[in-house]
Design a protein around this motif. Structure first.
Motif, PDB file in Angstrom:
ATOM      1  N   UNK A  52     -11.557  -1.992   7.640  1.00  0.00           N
ATOM      2  CA  UNK A  52     -10.067  -0.833   8.283  1.00  0.00           C
ATOM      3  C   UNK A  52      -8.889  -0.967   7.548  1.00  0.00           C
ATOM      4  N   UNK A  53      -8.524  -0.083   6.918  1.00  0.00           N
ATOM      5  CA  UNK A  53      -7.122   0.145   5.262  1.00  0.00           C
ATOM      6  C   UNK A  53      -6.533   1.621   5.993  1.00  0.00           C
TER       7      UNK A  53
ATOM      8  N   UNK B 220      -4.394 -12.040   2.065  1.00  0.00           N
ATOM      9  CA  UNK B 220      -4.688 -10.853   3.480  1.00  0.00           C
ATOM     10  C   UNK B 220      -5.901 -11.192   4.982  1.00  0.00           C
TER      11      UNK B 220
ATOM     12  N   UNK C 282      -4.058 -10.188   7.471  1.00  0.00           N
ATOM     13  CA  UNK C 282      -3.840  -8.718   8.505  1.00  0.00           C
ATOM     14  C   UNK C 282      -5.396  -8.457   8.971  1.00  0.00           C
TER      15      UNK C 282
ATOM     16  N   UNK D 159      -5.082 -10.578  12.463  1.00  0.00           N
ATOM     17  CA  UNK D 159      -4.346  -9.159  13.588  1.00  0.00           C
ATOM     18  C   UNK D 159      -5.256  -7.528  13.557  1.00  0.00           C
ATOM     19  N   UNK D 160      -6.322  -7.482  12.536  1.00  0.00           N
ATOM     20  CA  UNK D 160      -6.535  -6.530  12.776  1.00  0.00           C
ATOM     21  C   UNK D 160      -8.269  -6.691  14.102  1.00  0.00           C
TER      22      UNK D 160
ATOM     23  N   UNK E 232      -2.079  -2.734   3.078  1.00  0.00           N
ATOM     24  CA  UNK E 232      -2.088  -3.903   3.527  1.00  0.00           C
ATOM     25  C   UNK E 232      -0.322  -4.220   3.644  1.00  0.00           C
TER      26      UNK E 232
ATOM     27  N   UNK F 189      -3.011   1.326  10.730  1.00  0.00           N
ATOM     28  CA  UNK F 189      -3.675   0.240  11.202  1.00  0.00           C
ATOM     29  C   UNK F 189      -4.835   0.690  12.574  1.00  0.00           C
TER      30      UNK F 189
END
Lengths: 315, 154
Positions: free
Chosen positions: A272-273, B78, B81, B84-85, A277, A285
């Motif tokens: 997912x982007x 990253x 990140x 987190x998702x 970022x 997001x």
């Protein structure tokens, strides 16, 4: 000439689609039927339960059970068939991992009954009937076949596709049987046999199938459809992605993926982007991922009773 | 005799570069915080699979803490990140199952933030005490959990 091997096909809490799926074998079905004797198959022949009870133990070569286990009668019947059969095959997604009817496990039984029959429902005999004529009690929750009895093989799919049914009959009729527990599908992911091309490796939006007519060449995940191909066994020939529909996982997860929902969460988290970022993209997001409205129903459409555990233990 | 008060069991996945070092600092600084967590050091919070979180719950944990580097500080650029998702989606899934999403907590803790680690642990344990025990169905109670089916005749 030796007697033909006996087979049985039984349905529990299913929709009947698995029984119909045999017809998809086409003329090959005639070859199969010529080589076996049908001992019991409620969709086709009229054999009473009392007759099955009179069969000698292990007299049926193979019993194919489709459907989720939903009632006490389902459970009694599969135990009976286990005793009378040399091999038991979980046929279709319901028998394998609980199937679509297994989604009902999200609600307690009494709540389900209130919803279906507003004033509540208790199995009762028909007017003037005997107690034994009452419909069977619902189990507290839907179960996969392996929750009750030993399952030798699995033919997955909703319903199983002809090539996978063919693999089962090839094995049964040749006597060249795979190791117990074998699943008649590929161990590798559906993506391996999907003709679509993976380009972006990014999920930049989430769309539902009715919202998009997808490009015929490009990976459906790249186009924002939540396709379970990466975590699902191949073997079906990627029938749904070829037709522009995302894979919903009916063949079950690959051995590597294990729990399909958690594996998909891991994959989607990577893909997912919403732009560059970083903290500035967090809100976007989250919004992107919120478009996936029902992760549970999307990821466990066919397998909730197998993978999803709830609070409060089994009580 | 009065029943012993509920002490939540916590599994803490801590990245080695930031949160793990922060936890070490909390210890070497003699900061007080509840001893309810079993810490598991991972190279990066991005290595924490959702499967591990659920396995912790299935094994009896009442809460799972994931500690990673602050945004922009990830040693692998990253990983935090991605995690987190993943945790965001996992919480949505937990809510649908009926498990309180607050039982999973993602925190950014730097190597200098021993005090923050101690505060996070205090807060989390207090919150879990209010939520009560999870008592998720255990692995052994659900024979079909394993994708491998039982052997014939067993």
């Amino acid at each position: 000439m030796a007697a033909k091997p006996k087979i049985a096909v039984y349905w529990t809490g299913g929709c009947g689609g698995c029984d119909v799926s045999f017809l998809e074998l086409g003329p090959a079905l005639l070859d199969v039927l010529a080589q076996v004797e049908i001992a019991f198959w409620p969709a086709l022949v009229d054999t009473k339960r009392s007759e099955v009870e009179a069969f000698p133990p292990r007299s049926i070569a193979a019993t194919l059970v489709n459907g989720t286990l939903r009632t006490e009668e389902n459970v009694e019947m599969v135990h009976l068939l286990r005793e009378k059969s040399q091999l038991v095959v979980a046929f279709g997604a319901c028998a394998y991992q609980g199937g679509v009817p297994g989604l009902a496990n999200l609600s307690p039984r009494d709540q389900l009954l209130r919803r279906v029959a507003r004033n509540g429902f208790r199995p009762a005999p028909p007017p003037g009937g005997e107690t034994e004529d009452a419909p069977p009690e619902l189990l507290p929750e839907a179960k996969a076949l392996a929750d009750e009895i030993t399952v030798d093989y699995v033919v997955p799919g909703c319903p199983p596709m002809p090539p996978l049914i063919g693999l089962l009959f090839d094995a049964l009729l040749s006597g060249d049987l795979p190791a117990p527990g074998h699943v008649f599908a590929h161990d590798k992911a559906l993506c391996e046999e999907c003709p679509r091309t993976r380009e972006e490796r990014r999920l930049t939006k989430v769309v539902r199938p009715h919202e998009l007519i997808p490009d015929p060449e490009v990976c459906l995940l790249d186009q924002g459809m939540i396709c379970l191909g990466p975590v699902t066994r191949g073997g079906c020939g990627a029938a749904c992605p070829k037709a522009g529909m995302p894979c919903t996982g009916c063949v079950g997860p690959t051995p590597e993926a294990g729990d399909p929902g958690l594996a998909m969460i891991s994959a989607l988290g990577s893909l997912a982007r919403a732009g560059e970022e970083g903290p500035g993209a967090f809100a976007a997001e989250d919004k992107l991922l919120d478009a996936l409205v029902d992760p549970l129903g999307t990821f466990y459409k066919y397998s909730l009773p197998t993978y999803v555990r709830r609070k409060g233990g089994n009580g | 005799m009065a029943e012993a008060p509920f002490e939540p069991r916590v599994v803490a996945f801590l990245c080695r570069w930031c949160a793990g070092a922060g936890a070490d600092l909390a210890g070497t600084s003699r900061l007080h915080y509840p001893p309810n967590a079993v810490a598991i050091r991972v190279n990066c919070s991005g290595r924490v699979e959702p499967e591990w979180v659920m396995e912790a719950f299935r094994s009896g944990a009442d809460g799972v803490l994931i500690g990673g580097c602050h945004p922009g500080d990830c040693h692998y650029v990253s990983g935090n990140y991605k995690t987190r998702r993943r945790i965001y989606l996992l919480k949505k899934l937990l809510a649908e199952i009926g498990i309180e999403p607050e039982r999973v907590r993602l925190e950014w803790v730097s190597a200098t933030e021993g005090a923050k680690f101690a505060r996070v642990m205090k807060e989390f344990v207090t919150e879990l005490k209010q939520l009560g025990p999870l008592n998720l169905e255990r692995e052994e109670e659900k024979p079909s959990a394993a994708p491998v089916l039982p052997q014939v005749g067993s």
